[in-house]
Design an enzyme around this catalytic site. Structure first.
Site, mmCIF file in Angstrom:
data_model
loop_
_atom_site.group_PDB
_atom_site.id
_atom_site.type_symbol
_atom_site.label_atom_id
_atom_site.label_comp_id
_atom_site.label_asym_id
_atom_site.label_seq_id
_atom_site.Cartn_x
_atom_site.Cartn_y
_atom_site.Cartn_z
ATOM 1 N N GLY A 72 0.830 -1.402 -0.167
ATOM 2 C CA GLY A 72 0.118 0.067 0.012
ATOM 3 C C GLY A 72 1.036 1.470 0.174
ATOM 4 C CB CYS A 99 5.430 -4.295 0.022
ATOM 5 S SG CYS A 99 6.160 -2.778 -0.424
ATOM 6 C CE1 TYR A 100 1.512 0.867 5.762
ATOM 7 C CE2 TYR A 100 -0.524 -0.395 5.056
ATOM 8 C CZ TYR A 100 -0.004 0.473 5.835
ATOM 9 O OH TYR A 100 -0.904 1.142 6.842
ATOM 10 C CG HIS A 185 5.410 -5.828 -4.698
ATOM 11 N ND1 HIS A 185 4.297 -5.721 -4.212
ATOM 12 C CD2 HIS A 185 6.410 -4.863 -4.193
ATOM 13 C CE1 HIS A 185 4.383 -4.648 -3.626
ATOM 14 N NE2 HIS A 185 5.403 -3.841 -3.819
ATOM 15 C CD GLU A 187 2.440 -8.542 -5.528
ATOM 16 O OE1 GLU A 187 3.249 -9.439 -4.766
ATOM 17 O OE2 GLU A 187 2.317 -7.295 -5.139
ATOM 18 C CG ASP A 243 -16.967 -11.383 -19.660
ATOM 19 O OD1 ASP A 243 -16.279 -12.271 -19.814
ATOM 20 O OD2 ASP A 243 -16.772 -10.188 -19.499
ATOM 21 C CE LYS A 385 -12.810 -11.184 -21.014
ATOM 22 N NZ LYS A 385 -13.811 -10.563 -21.106
#
Ligand code: XMP
Length: 529
Positions: A72, A99-100, A185, A187, A243, A385
């Site tokens: 964040g 991180c944060y 990070h 991710e 979708d 998605k």
């Protein structure tokens, strides 16, 4: 995509997700929070995003196998920094702080955080001091992505350093109860072993079983739709996109002919699109589809309209009228199925009451009128998605439907710059057909985000045979993107561009020049209007 820190009342998650085993990401406003959730799901564990300050009682009700505290923009010493409920540290589930999130963990558990002398941003190498826990099976030195301004000065009691970098003596820490903090990070793609780190946290530390996959999702979703809808009727508007097709197929599997789909052929679709969608869903899937022929009505309404936003309003309004007229014909239909996805849910910041919600003005296809009261069936509202595509495949939808590029609701109306007429639509439709055909032929269709043609309002001089021509200029737009929020023009091989240009001029009457759009987003947008 940038997610801002949700306010307390803006519950992000909070639904009855489609599986029992789950890990929750507490969102403290990182632009990567959604990505963390996706990465966790890629490891076969269901994951939802919740506001960072969700009361612990609500989190406990979800019975998560683990918690992940996102990064964040704040510093833990900021007065208005978003913080977790302190009760999370007594929940008895492992916590991974990123991180944060790591700084929160350190601070809340009795450690000390201070501003770094030098902000660390970009690629770095961490040296792993303890190759166990989240670092099990990984090499000693790992390339990672850093982005932080604070560092841990003093570890909380019971914690130890498990990795460091040249600039961060505490790049990762491990503590009691399976808690871990990492400064980098995992991710993002720039941390190549990030998925293994998350996997270790999920399977080694949280003892997850990995129950999240598309086949179990289909079973659960079908049962849930059946339970909610009972004997009632459901309506679903098909757009031709993946979708709505997947949502309709799930509902159809659950309640069969209680579902009626509406397909409005508004004359703004690509060549052969309406026929193809209807063929696949009626013939292959045996759904009941009402095709509404509305070309004349839409073109009349668009006559003389040149402003892009006005075009959107006109198309939305006409769609709603068609929808209303058709639903009246169908009698009492209490349920409306929609292909809303998880990113829409997160971004809409609407309180999630998975049960019965009445529709507001906001709608996938253009804002249904107030006073129209449906209960929504949104079987995809917890999916990203790429997961929707996997579910589509699991349901047996053909690959060309599952992998369709996004197509805007207002259709070709916003790809004919200036006034929309039947003739001009036919030109852009012909050019679009060539672009898609050549992009498919060159194997690029699923590698790019979108590829299409725009009919510009410009005429140019050309020469064909021995004759002077004065005809339309078509622009070709091919972009790469992860989510449509930012995009870059695709570096398509010259030969492919050359074939596209040659074929458009040869095959589409009224065009004598083709140009390639080399603008990125920002500052341009993907569509021209
Ligand atoms: P822009 O042009 O804003 O487009 O960069 C981003 C993505 O959104 C699609 N798009 C729309 N989709 N209704 C839609 O349903 C619209 O009015 C609309 N405008 C743009 C666009 O095709 C791209 O994928």
């Amino acid at each position: 995509m940038v997610t801002t820190a949700p306010k307390q009342e803006e519950a992000v998650g909070g639904g009855t997700g489609p599986t029992t085993e789950r890990v929750l990401v507490l969102d403290f406003g990182s632009q990567y929070s959604q990505l963390i959730a996706r990465r966790v799901r890629e490891q076969g564990v269901y994951c939802e995003l919740w506001p960072g300050n969700t009361p612990v009682q609500e989190l406990a009700r979800q019975a998560p196998a683990g918690l992940i505290l996102s990064g964040g923009p704040a510093s833990v010493y900021d007065q208005d920094a978003l913080r977790p409920d302190p009760g999370i540290y007594s929940l008895g589930v492992p916590i991974l702080g990123i991180c944060y999130g790591m700084q929160l963990l350190a601070h809340d558990q009795g450690g000390r955080v201070r501003p770094a002398q030098q902000r660390e941003y970009g690629p770095a190498f961490v040296e792993v001091d303890s190759r166990e826990g989240i670092f099990t099976g990984l090499p000693q030195s790992l390339p990672v992505w850093m982005s932080h301004g604070d560092v841990i000065d003093e570890l909380p009691p019971g914690y130890r350093v498990v990795a460091h970098t040249a600039n961060s003596p505490v790049a990762a820490m491990a503590g009691p109860g399976g808690n871990f903090g990492i400064q980098f990070h995992p991710e993002v793609a720039h941390t190549p072993q990030g998925s293994e780190i998350l996997r270790n946290f999920l399977y080694e530390t949280c003892s997850c079983q990995g129950t999240w996959e598309e086949h179990s999702f289909v079973e659960h979703a079908v049962a849930e739709i059946r339970r909610r809808v009972g004997e009632h009727s459901v309506i679903c508007a098909l757009s031709g996109g993946v979708d709505s097709a997947v949502a309709a197929t799930l509902v159809h599997r659950a309640v069969g002919d209680q579902l009626t789909c509406l397909f409005v052929d508004n004359g703004l679709l690509r060549r052969g699109e309406a026929d193809r969608v209807i063929e696949v869903l009626t013939r292959n899937m045996r759904m009941r589809i009402v095709r509404v022929e509305a070309e004349a009505r839409f073109l009349n309404a668009l006559s003389g309209v040149v402003d892009p936003e006005e075009k959107r309003r006109v198309v939305g309004r006409e769609f709603i009228s068609c929808f209303e007229e058709e639903t009246k014909r169908l009698g009492a239909v209490p349920f409306l199925a929609q292909g809303t996805l998880y990113p829409d849910v997160i971004e809409s910041t609407a309180p999630d009451t998975f049960g019965a919600r009445t529709i507001k003005t906001h709608h996938n296809v253009g804002g249904l009128p107030k006073g129209m009261s449906f209960q929504l069936v949104e079987p995809l509202r917890y999916l990203f998605k790429d997961e929707v595509r996997k579910v589509g495949r699991a349901l047996g939808l053909p690959e060309d439907m599952v992998m369709r590029q996004p197509f805007p609701g207002p259709g070709l109306a916003i790809r004919v710059i200036g006034e929309v007429t039947k003739e001009r639509l036919e030109v852009v439709r012909g050019a679009d057909w060539v672009v898609i055909d050549e992009i498919k032929r060159s194997g690029l269709y699923s590698k790019v985000w979108q590829s299409f043609a725009i009919l510009t309002p410009v005429s140019s001089v050309g020469v064909m045979g021995d004759y002077r021509t004065y005809q339309n200029v078509v622009a070709v737009r091919i972009v790469t993107s992860d989510d449509g929020m930012t995009a870059d023009w695709a570096r398509v091989p010259y030969d492919v561009l050359s074939d596209i240009s040659r074929r458009i001029v040869n095959e589409v009457p009224g065009v004598n020049r083709v140009v390639y759009d080399i603008s990125s987003k920002p500052p341009s947008t993907i569509e021209w209007e």
